[in-house]
Design an enzyme around this catalytic site. Structure first.
Site, PDB file in Angstrom:
ATOM      1  N   HIS A 104       3.830  -9.844  20.076  1.00 40.81           N
ATOM      2  CA  HIS A 104       3.696 -10.611  21.331  1.00 40.81           C
ATOM      3  C   HIS A 104       3.050 -11.974  21.090  1.00 40.81           C
ATOM      4  CE1 HIS A 104       4.714  -7.180  24.028  1.00 40.81           C
ATOM      5  NE2 HIS A 104       4.201  -6.465  23.041  1.00 40.81           N
ATOM      6  N   ASN A 143       5.330  -3.774  29.756  1.00 39.24           N
ATOM      7  CA  ASN A 143       6.534  -4.475  29.293  1.00 39.24           C
ATOM      8  C   ASN A 143       7.535  -4.581  30.437  1.00 39.24           C
ATOM      9  OD1 ASN A 143       5.766  -4.914  26.619  1.00 39.24           O
ATOM     10  ND2 ASN A 143       6.693  -3.027  25.878  1.00 39.24           N
ATOM     11  N   HIS A 201      -6.250  -5.342  26.923  1.00 48.08           N
ATOM     12  CA  HIS A 201      -6.554  -4.045  26.293  1.00 48.08           C
ATOM     13  C   HIS A 201      -6.276  -2.922  27.297  1.00 48.08           C
ATOM     14  CE1 HIS A 201      -8.278  -0.855  24.182  1.00 48.08           C
ATOM     15  NE2 HIS A 201      -9.530  -1.242  24.069  1.00 48.08           N
ATOM     16  N   TYR A 243      -6.279  -2.399  20.366  1.00 47.51           N
ATOM     17  CA  TYR A 243      -6.413  -3.713  21.006  1.00 47.51           C
ATOM     18  C   TYR A 243      -7.761  -4.386  20.759  1.00 47.51           C
ATOM     19  CZ  TYR A 243      -1.843  -3.091  23.104  1.00 47.51           C
ATOM     20  OH  TYR A 243      -0.502  -2.929  23.269  1.00 47.51           O
TER      21      TYR A 243
HETATM   22 FE1  HDD Z   1       0.945  -3.495  22.345  1.00 45.13          FE
HETATM   23  C1  HDD Z   1      -0.106  -6.696  22.274  1.00 45.13           C
HETATM   24  C2  HDD Z   1       2.489  -4.068  25.395  1.00 45.13           C
HETATM   25  C3  HDD Z   1       2.356  -0.356  22.248  1.00 45.13           C
HETATM   26  C4  HDD Z   1      -0.775  -2.821  19.541  1.00 45.13           C
HETATM   27  N1  HDD Z   1       1.163  -5.078  23.591  1.00 45.13           N
HETATM   28  C5  HDD Z   1       0.638  -6.312  23.371  1.00 45.13           C
HETATM   29  C6  HDD Z   1       0.968  -7.171  24.468  1.00 45.13           C
HETATM   30  C7  HDD Z   1       1.712  -6.430  25.341  1.00 45.13           C
HETATM   31  C8  HDD Z   1       1.820  -5.106  24.790  1.00 45.13           C
HETATM   32  C9  HDD Z   1       2.313  -6.899  26.654  1.00 45.13           C
HETATM   33  C10 HDD Z   1       0.607  -8.635  24.585  1.00 45.13           C
HETATM   34  C11 HDD Z   1      -0.657  -8.824  25.344  1.00 45.13           C
HETATM   35  C12 HDD Z   1      -0.937 -10.295  25.481  1.00 45.13           C
HETATM   36  O1  HDD Z   1      -0.160 -10.962  26.197  1.00 45.13           O
HETATM   37  O2  HDD Z   1      -1.888 -10.741  24.872  1.00 45.13           O
HETATM   38  N2  HDD Z   1       2.233  -2.448  23.535  1.00 45.13           N
HETATM   39  C13 HDD Z   1       2.662  -2.823  24.795  1.00 45.13           C
HETATM   40  C14 HDD Z   1       3.346  -1.718  25.408  1.00 45.13           C
HETATM   41  C15 HDD Z   1       3.321  -0.685  24.524  1.00 45.13           C
HETATM   42  C16 HDD Z   1       2.610  -1.137  23.347  1.00 45.13           C
HETATM   43  C17 HDD Z   1       3.949  -1.735  26.803  1.00 45.13           C
HETATM   44  C18 HDD Z   1       3.873   0.691  24.643  1.00 45.13           C
HETATM   45  C19 HDD Z   1       4.041   1.303  25.760  1.00 45.13           C
HETATM   46  N3  HDD Z   1       0.847  -1.898  21.105  1.00 45.13           N
HETATM   47  C20 HDD Z   1       1.471  -0.689  21.254  1.00 45.13           C
HETATM   48  C21 HDD Z   1       1.014   0.229  20.235  1.00 45.13           C
HETATM   49  C22 HDD Z   1       0.105  -0.467  19.463  1.00 45.13           C
HETATM   50  C23 HDD Z   1       0.030  -1.800  20.036  1.00 45.13           C
HETATM   51  C24 HDD Z   1       1.472   1.659  20.090  1.00 45.13           C
HETATM   52  C25 HDD Z   1      -0.690  -0.014  18.265  1.00 45.13           C
HETATM   53  C26 HDD Z   1      -0.967   1.210  17.969  1.00 45.13           C
HETATM   54  N4  HDD Z   1      -0.182  -4.592  21.082  1.00 45.13           N
HETATM   55  C27 HDD Z   1      -0.849  -4.093  20.019  1.00 45.13           C
HETATM   56  C28 HDD Z   1      -1.769  -5.103  19.374  1.00 45.13           C
HETATM   57  C29 HDD Z   1      -1.567  -6.348  20.275  1.00 45.13           C
HETATM   58  C30 HDD Z   1      -0.533  -5.879  21.273  1.00 45.13           C
HETATM   59  C31 HDD Z   1      -1.584  -5.278  17.923  1.00 45.13           C
HETATM   60  C32 HDD Z   1      -1.239  -7.664  19.584  1.00 45.13           C
HETATM   61  C33 HDD Z   1      -2.071  -8.697  20.247  1.00 45.13           C
HETATM   62  C34 HDD Z   1      -2.991  -7.963  21.081  1.00 45.13           C
HETATM   63  O3  HDD Z   1      -2.759  -6.633  20.987  1.00 45.13           O
HETATM   64  O4  HDD Z   1      -3.872  -8.441  21.759  1.00 45.13           O
HETATM   65  O5  HDD Z   1      -3.081  -4.627  19.408  1.00 45.13           O
END
Ligand code: HDD
Length: 714
Positions: A79, A152, A343, A366
């Site tokens: 993202h 999402n 988060h 997160y």
């Molecule tokens: Fe995630 C970012 C949505 C599963 C780990 N995720 C992130 C963002 C969104 C989502 C919208 C961007 C937030 C922003 O605008 O800063 N993610 C989802 C959805 C998931 C999902 C709807 C499943 C239903 N994500 C998911 C899993 C993991 C992560 C299973 C790790 C185990 N996601 C992350 C992250 C991010 C992230 C690496 C990257 C940047 C952040 O968190 O702040 O932690």
């Protein structure tokens, strides 16, 4: 201590004040160093003589360059590409029967929000129009603390367990040896992973559909994806699924169009959001919830904890409970959009987690990612992340700490600080996790109830119109066509055959290979209870076979507004001004915007001798950046026949199934330029100039978004 959760209805101001404290405005101010020293020369470094070497002493140069050297922070691992806006959420009716969350109880409270939309796979500078899932992350600054709904634009996810997330993302990101392709899933490593993971099939259907190509961030649905819990003040729990429904309807662009937009304007979505807000066309979504009593947990054909499943609206209707309005662009992209830290674990009393194993893993990920991205556990002190609720605890110090905690006490319990800060009792607003009974073996396994990977993929596919199904087939043919390893393509055909045989046959034909015979049910690798860690997918019949809510086109006219749509007027010197004016005014009344395009910028003179200001020239304008086209009348319009850009414009509009209106001489241009045009009902014409009934028909047609029926004729 009394809980003061329902006292301040004007929270937007509170958040604004919070942001204002850190807002700097250089108007009428001197240029200074970071220490406040006024700078006298910002153009020349300090040197030993005019032509001599620079001096290390130049602290002004060193400060400036040091700051510049450290301007970039690591982009989000997923993202990374995003755009955001401020706004507020208002409740229509109290939800206190189900949740004690203050912002969902009191209709007088206006809760400020900050929303960030994103693509998943691409880098921070990648194109907006990639085929991808869109992130839809909402931070509610509630009086009881921040609640982040990090969702999402698709209601399900690729995988069931957070353990597979790094694998999924490694597979979809550019391949590590040459870092290609950027922001695209059409490559071997992604489809290799998918072809070995049958649980991804439902999500794959969504991502191959036009949901992955939104027309605008303002025209997409949002979903919390996981099942959460609502907890009321009697400590009763209901399962809940969150939905965002856009007031402008859910619309997409065509794949060819998406690719062309990426070339013409890779900031298309970002710009669209920004300009809509700047011009006062504030995007709005309604918040909907599906509420499921605890007692019904096992009543469905799928497991509520499985994030690859949705709860069909036909089984549990979506109740609309409130509205979100985005009405202010960020002042500074980095400070707000880049530094915002979402988060799923940021919750408030009245909302709690389910045991969805994907959600559970996210609860770790997160905070951890913010530590590397923002560099310190103090990221909550960055203005955009600060809660508007009072914040006191004994966490201390760390990089860039801003709070100046007074006093000698930083521990609990204490007597020297009179025991402060106090723990809050539940009736004082203290958070307590839902008291769920858990009695289980410690295992690394997946429930048998997660093993059905195809029935909802079929449900989604069967719910689509023919046009939408064709687009899925085309998308799969494109993506798998880019895959170079034959075995991956074959495995994918095998998986697809468990979704739909006609779809598989179409894709197989496009790939020039045969559908494999005697396909074994694909094994979900490393999953399940048998000795080898494999689980045979099942295919559980769903109680419904099709759900209209899943199709964008079946719902395309629920909101047939054309508000904020951009309509290209193909003009030239000698256009008829009345023709332009009538259509322009009618579109304006309907909330849409006419953009005057002509061979050159500046002004053109109409056949009546009036000057018409030009918005764009044919060099800049491109059909893919507009929602519809109008070719007005006027003697001079005939000259457009000789312009190659006009031919391309009209052909693209036609091929992307846009509605086209033409009047008088404009009809001649249209007929001349669309080589293989068969007149269809997506083309609306009138021989008379300034015809009001033409604008009425055109506006009605534009409300349908696209004339997809044309595709069959192409
Ligand atoms: Fe995630 C970012 C949505 C599963 C780990 N995720 C992130 C963002 C969104 C989502 C919208 C961007 C937030 C922003 O605008 O800063 N993610 C989802 C959805 C998931 C999902 C709807 C499943 C239903 N994500 C998911 C899993 C993991 C992560 C299973 C790790 C185990 N996601 C992350 C992250 C991010 C992230 C690496 C990257 C940047 C952040 O968190 O702040 O932690």
């Amino acid at each position: 201590m009394k809980n003061s959760k329902k006292t301040n209805p004007d929270l937007s101001d509170a958040k604004q004040r919070d942001l204002d404290v850190n807002r700097s405005n250089a108007e009428n101010q001197f240029l200074t160093t970071d220490q406040g020293l006024k700078i006298n020369d910002n153009n020349n470094s300090l040197k030993a003589g005019e032509r001599g070497p620079s001096l290390l002493e130049d602290f002004i140069l060193r400060e400036k360059i040091t700051n510049f050297d450290h301007e970039r922070i690591p982009e989000r691992i997923v993202h990374a590409r995003g755009s955001a806006a401020h706004g507020h959420f208002e409740l229509y009716k109290t939800m206190e029967k189900y949740t004690k969350a203050g912002f969902l109880n009191d209709i007088k409270i206006k809760t400020p929000v900050f929303v960030r939309f994103s693509t998943v796979a691409g880098s921070r500078g990648s194109t907006d129009l990639a085929r991808d899932v869109r992130g839809f992350a909402v931070k509610f600054y509630t009086q009881e603390g921040n609640f982040d709904l990090v969702g999402n634009n698709v209601p399900v996810f690729f995988i069931q367990d957070a353990m597979k997330f790094p694998d999924l993302i490694h597979a979809v990101k550019p391949e590590p040896h040459h870092e290609m392709p950027q922001a695209a899933s059409a490559h071997d490593t992604f489809w290799d992973f998918i072809s070995l993971m049958p649980e991804t099939m439902h999500m794959i259907m969504w991502v191959m559909s036009d949901r992955a190509l939104p027309r605008s961030l303002r025209m997409m649905e949002g979903f919390g994806v996981h099942t959460f819990r609502f907890i009321n003040d009697k400590n009763e729990s209901h399962f809940v699924k969150f939905h965002w429904k856009p007031k402008l309807g859910t619309h997409a662009v065509a794949w060819d169009e998406a690719q062309k937009i990426s070339g013409k304007n890779s900031d298309f979505h970002r710009q669209d959001l920004w300009e809509a807000i700047e011009s006062g066309n504030f995007p709005e979504w309604e918040l909907g919830v599906q509420i499921i009593p605890e007692a019904d947990e096992h009543k469905f054909d799928f497991d509520l904890l499985d994030p690859t499943k949705l709860v069909p609206e036909d089984l549990v209707p979506v109740t609309i409970v409130g509205k979100m309005v985005l009405n202010k662009n960020p002042d500074n992209f980095f400070a707000e959009t880049e530094q915002v830290a979402f988060h799923p674990g940021h919750i408030v009393p009245g909302i709690d987690f389910s045991n969805d194993p994907l959600l559970q893993g996210r609860l770790f990920s997160y905070t951890d990612t913010q530590l590397s991205r923002l560099g310190s556990p103090n990221f909550h002190e960055i203005p955009i992340n600060r809660t508007v609720a009072p914040m006191h605890n004994n966490q201390r110090d760390g990089h860039m700490r801003q709070e100046i905690a007074v006093g000698r006490v930083s521990y609990h319990p204490n007597s020297l600080g009179n025991g402060c800060p106090f723990q809050a009792k539940i009736d004082e607003g203290g958070f307590a996790s839902f008291n769920e009974r858990i009695d289980a073996h410690k295992v690394r396994a997946r429930s048998e109830s997660f093993s059905d990977h195809f029935s909802q993929a079929k449900l989604f596919y069967n719910s689509q119109t023919q046009v939408e199904q064709d687009h899925i087939a085309n998308a799969l043919s494109f993506e798998l066509g880019k895959v170079e390893t034959p075995a991956i393509r074959e495995r994918m055909l095998g998986l697809l055959s468990f979704v739909d045989s006609a779809l598989t046959a179409t894709v197989a034909k496009a790939l020039g290979i045969k559908v494999p015979v005697d396909i074994q049910k694909p094994i979900n690798h490393g999953v399940g209870a048998d000795d080898e860690g494999k689980q045979e997918p099942t295919d559980k019949k769903q109680s419904i076979e099709s759900s209209d809510a899943l199709s964008m086109l079946k719902n395309a006219t629920i909101s047939n507004t054309i508000a904020t749509r951009q309509i290209a007027f193909l003009c030239a010197e000698g256009v008829n001004a009345a023709s332009v004016k009538t259509m322009k005014q009618a579109l304006k009344n309907a909330g849409a915007k006419a953009i005057i395009i002509a061979p050159h910028l500046g002004t053109i003179v109409s056949e009546e001798g009036l000057e018409i200001p030009v918005d764009q020239s044919y060099r800049i304008a491109s059909s893919v950046l507009f929602d519809g086209v109008f070719i007005p009348g006027g003697k001079g319009i005939i000259a457009l026949k000789d312009l190659k850009e006009v031919r391309e414009f009209i052909n693209d509009s036609y091929n992307h199934c846009k509605f086209i209106a033409a009047e008088a001489q404009g009809i001649k241009v249209l007929e001349d330029k669309i080589e293989k045009v068969k007149k269809d009902s997506g083309i609306i014409t009138s021989e008379s100039v300034g015809d009001k009934s033409l604008s009425v028909s055109f506006i009605k047609a534009l409300g349908r978004h696209r004339f997809w029926e044309r595709e069959k004729m192409l």
